[in-house]
Design a protein around this motif. Structure first.
Motif, PDB file in Angstrom:
ATOM      1  N   CYS A  44      38.848  45.366  28.703  1.00  0.00           N
ATOM      2  CA  CYS A  44      38.249  44.278  29.471  1.00  0.00           C
ATOM      3  C   CYS A  44      37.070  44.793  30.295  1.00  0.00           C
ATOM      4  O   CYS A  44      37.122  45.895  30.858  1.00  0.00           O
ATOM      5  CB  CYS A  44      39.286  43.651  30.399  1.00  0.00           C
ATOM      6  SG  CYS A  44      40.460  42.601  29.525  1.00  0.00           S
ATOM      7  N   PRO A  45      35.991  44.011  30.372  1.00  0.00           N
ATOM      8  CA  PRO A  45      34.822  44.419  31.155  1.00  0.00           C
ATOM      9  C   PRO A  45      35.158  44.581  32.638  1.00  0.00           C
ATOM     10  O   PRO A  45      36.198  44.123  33.126  1.00  0.00           O
ATOM     11  CB  PRO A  45      33.836  43.266  30.934  1.00  0.00           C
ATOM     12  CG  PRO A  45      34.317  42.562  29.710  1.00  0.00           C
ATOM     13  CD  PRO A  45      35.793  42.731  29.699  1.00  0.00           C
ATOM     14  N   VAL A  49      40.463  41.516  34.300  1.00  0.00           N
ATOM     15  CA  VAL A  49      41.736  42.184  34.027  1.00  0.00           C
ATOM     16  C   VAL A  49      42.361  41.555  32.791  1.00  0.00           C
ATOM     17  O   VAL A  49      42.136  40.379  32.488  1.00  0.00           O
ATOM     18  CB  VAL A  49      42.702  42.053  35.222  1.00  0.00           C
ATOM     19  CG1 VAL A  49      42.211  42.863  36.415  1.00  0.00           C
ATOM     20  CG2 VAL A  49      42.899  40.603  35.628  1.00  0.00           C
ATOM     21  N   PRO A  50      43.165  42.332  32.042  1.00  0.00           N
ATOM     22  CA  PRO A  50      43.797  41.779  30.838  1.00  0.00           C
ATOM     23  C   PRO A  50      44.966  40.872  31.191  1.00  0.00           C
ATOM     24  O   PRO A  50      45.756  41.164  32.082  1.00  0.00           O
ATOM     25  CB  PRO A  50      44.274  43.029  30.095  1.00  0.00           C
ATOM     26  CG  PRO A  50      44.454  44.066  31.150  1.00  0.00           C
ATOM     27  CD  PRO A  50      43.429  43.779  32.192  1.00  0.00           C
ATOM     28  N   TYR A  51      45.059  39.765  30.494  1.00  0.00           N
ATOM     29  CA  TYR A  51      46.217  38.887  30.580  1.00  0.00           C
ATOM     30  C   TYR A  51      46.561  38.496  29.158  1.00  0.00           C
ATOM     31  O   TYR A  51      45.817  37.740  28.520  1.00  0.00           O
ATOM     32  CB  TYR A  51      45.916  37.655  31.434  1.00  0.00           C
ATOM     33  CG  TYR A  51      47.082  36.704  31.523  1.00  0.00           C
ATOM     34  CD1 TYR A  51      48.156  36.988  32.351  1.00  0.00           C
ATOM     35  CD2 TYR A  51      47.104  35.550  30.749  1.00  0.00           C
ATOM     36  CE1 TYR A  51      49.230  36.133  32.427  1.00  0.00           C
ATOM     37  CE2 TYR A  51      48.183  34.681  30.811  1.00  0.00           C
ATOM     38  CZ  TYR A  51      49.245  34.976  31.651  1.00  0.00           C
ATOM     39  OH  TYR A  51      50.318  34.127  31.711  1.00  0.00           O
ATOM     40  N   GLU A  52      47.698  39.065  28.664  1.00  0.00           N
ATOM     41  CA  GLU A  52      48.040  38.962  27.258  1.00  0.00           C
ATOM     42  C   GLU A  52      46.866  39.507  26.449  1.00  0.00           C
ATOM     43  O   GLU A  52      46.525  40.664  26.563  1.00  0.00           O
ATOM     44  CB  GLU A  52      48.419  37.517  26.910  1.00  0.00           C
ATOM     45  CG  GLU A  52      49.683  37.059  27.650  1.00  0.00           C
ATOM     46  CD  GLU A  52      50.092  35.657  27.330  1.00  0.00           C
ATOM     47  OE1 GLU A  52      49.322  34.944  26.650  1.00  0.00           O
ATOM     48  OE2 GLU A  52      51.196  35.266  27.750  1.00  0.00           O
ATOM     49  N   GLU A  80      53.017  45.796  42.745  1.00  0.00           N
ATOM     50  CA  GLU A  80      51.563  45.972  42.731  1.00  0.00           C
ATOM     51  C   GLU A  80      51.187  47.037  41.700  1.00  0.00           C
ATOM     52  O   GLU A  80      51.512  48.205  41.834  1.00  0.00           O
ATOM     53  CB  GLU A  80      51.074  46.377  44.119  1.00  0.00           C
ATOM     54  CG  GLU A  80      51.328  45.320  45.183  1.00  0.00           C
ATOM     55  CD  GLU A  80      50.974  45.807  46.573  1.00  0.00           C
ATOM     56  OE1 GLU A  80      50.406  46.918  46.676  1.00  0.00           O
ATOM     57  OE2 GLU A  80      51.269  45.101  47.556  1.00  0.00           O
ATOM     58  N   ASP A  81      50.508  46.605  40.678  1.00  0.00           N
ATOM     59  CA  ASP A  81      50.088  47.492  39.595  1.00  0.00           C
ATOM     60  C   ASP A  81      48.565  47.442  39.523  1.00  0.00           C
ATOM     61  O   ASP A  81      47.984  46.694  38.739  1.00  0.00           O
ATOM     62  CB  ASP A  81      50.733  47.027  38.286  1.00  0.00           C
ATOM     63  CG  ASP A  81      50.450  47.978  37.122  1.00  0.00           C
ATOM     64  OD1 ASP A  81      49.927  49.079  37.359  1.00  0.00           O
ATOM     65  OD2 ASP A  81      50.765  47.603  35.973  1.00  0.00           O
ATOM     66  N   GLY A  82      47.922  48.221  40.384  1.00  0.00           N
ATOM     67  CA  GLY A  82      46.472  48.140  40.497  1.00  0.00           C
ATOM     68  C   GLY A  82      46.091  46.827  41.167  1.00  0.00           C
ATOM     69  O   GLY A  82      46.476  46.563  42.302  1.00  0.00           O
ATOM     70  N   ILE A  83      45.356  45.977  40.455  1.00  0.00           N
ATOM     71  CA  ILE A  83      44.933  44.696  41.029  1.00  0.00           C
ATOM     72  C   ILE A  83      45.723  43.522  40.447  1.00  0.00           C
ATOM     73  O   ILE A  83      45.385  42.369  40.662  1.00  0.00           O
ATOM     74  CB  ILE A  83      43.425  44.474  40.801  1.00  0.00           C
ATOM     75  CG1 ILE A  83      43.088  44.522  39.304  1.00  0.00           C
ATOM     76  CG2 ILE A  83      42.609  45.493  41.574  1.00  0.00           C
ATOM     77  CD1 ILE A  83      41.636  44.215  38.996  1.00  0.00           C
ATOM     78  N   ILE A  84      46.808  43.836  39.709  1.00  0.00           N
ATOM     79  CA  ILE A  84      47.660  42.787  39.160  1.00  0.00           C
ATOM     80  C   ILE A  84      49.101  43.008  39.602  1.00  0.00           C
ATOM     81  O   ILE A  84      49.456  44.069  40.140  1.00  0.00           O
ATOM     82  CB  ILE A  84      47.581  42.722  37.616  1.00  0.00           C
ATOM     83  CG1 ILE A  84      48.164  44.000  37.001  1.00  0.00           C
ATOM     84  CG2 ILE A  84      46.158  42.495  37.157  1.00  0.00           C
ATOM     85  CD1 ILE A  84      48.296  43.928  35.491  1.00  0.00           C
TER      86      ILE A  84
END
Length: 251
Positions: A44-45, A49-52, A80-84
């Protein structure tokens, strides 16, 4: 894998799984690729963030993304996993840092060394759904569970709740040192007996030598010192009938 071009179906670009109008206008991406703004990426740029299998814009500073919603704090069951916010493992009700580092367990499981187990190790006891080596101050161990008070029928034996003798309803210090008795038994000198000794009185379910203040002895039983109603039958000399006359006596 194709798009309509006039009366023909033309192949999409190899980077697209599906496309529309032109070969590079992706609508879906191949496996292990991420979709963002009609293009497919290996990663992802920046600021997404990736979602699925898609890339979505990240949340503003100090917020975390979960299920397409931005949170000030990750919901229960995520960490909390980074920003997700990523989900905890199925054994954890709450976790921290990673999916398997539990801080609270699912119902019926107990926390031990950041893991959730169905049974605490030997020589451990349960306190607030955690496995601990000993109960904290002010608590007692009852069948490997820390309790604030030993249950009825047990007494504190140096921090352990042990059973009273079967003759006692409750006890203290020793199993045979009764503090109350079962039904139809009477407490006398820390023992439970079926009948009170001579020269004693029954007060509730105890044998006493004197009635406490506010009570008086009536037929070897301590009764409340109050106005007692008696009903007497008075025979009338000239009538064969009997009448009831209520008289109050202060004992």
């Amino acid at each position: 894998g194709t798009y309509i071009n006039g009366s023909y179906c033309n192949n999409c670009s190899v980077s697209c799984h599906n496309c529309d109008q032109i070969s590079t206008n992706c609508t879906d991406c191949p496996e292990k690729k991420y979709f963002f703004k009609n293009k497919c990426f290996d990663e992802c740029p920046e600021r997404t963030v990736p979602y699925e299998n898609i890339c979505i814009p990240e949340c503003s500073d100090n917020r975390y993304l979960y299920n397409l919603i931005c949170y000030d704090k990750c919901p229960i069951g995520t960490y909390e996993d980074g920003i997700i916010c990523s989900e905890c493992s199925s054994n954890c009700e709450e976790c921290k840092d990673n999916a398997n580092k539990c801080t609270k367990c699912a119902k019926g499981m107990y926390l031990f060394d950041s893991n959730c187990t169905e049974k605490c190790p030997d020589d451990y006891t349960i306190y607030n759904d955690e496995c601990v080596e000993k109960c904290p101050k002010g608590f007692y161990m009852d069948d490997n569970i820390c309790v604030e008070h030993c249950p009825v029928g047990k007494y504190d034996n140096d921090g352990l709740c042990e059973k009273c003798d079967s003759s006692c309803a409750t006890c203290q210090y020793f199993p045979t040192e009764c503090t109350s008795c079962n039904e139809n038994m009477f407490l006398f000198k820390d023992q439970c007996i079926t009948e009170c000794p001579k020269n004693t009185l029954i007060f509730k379910n105890e044998c006493v030598f004197e009635c406490p203040e506010g009570y008086i002895p009536v037929l070897d039983v301590c009764e409340e010192d109050s106005i007692i109603n008696y009903v007497f039958i008075e025979r009338h000399e000239k009538k064969s009938k009997y009448s009831l006359k209520k008289i109050n006596y202060l004992i």
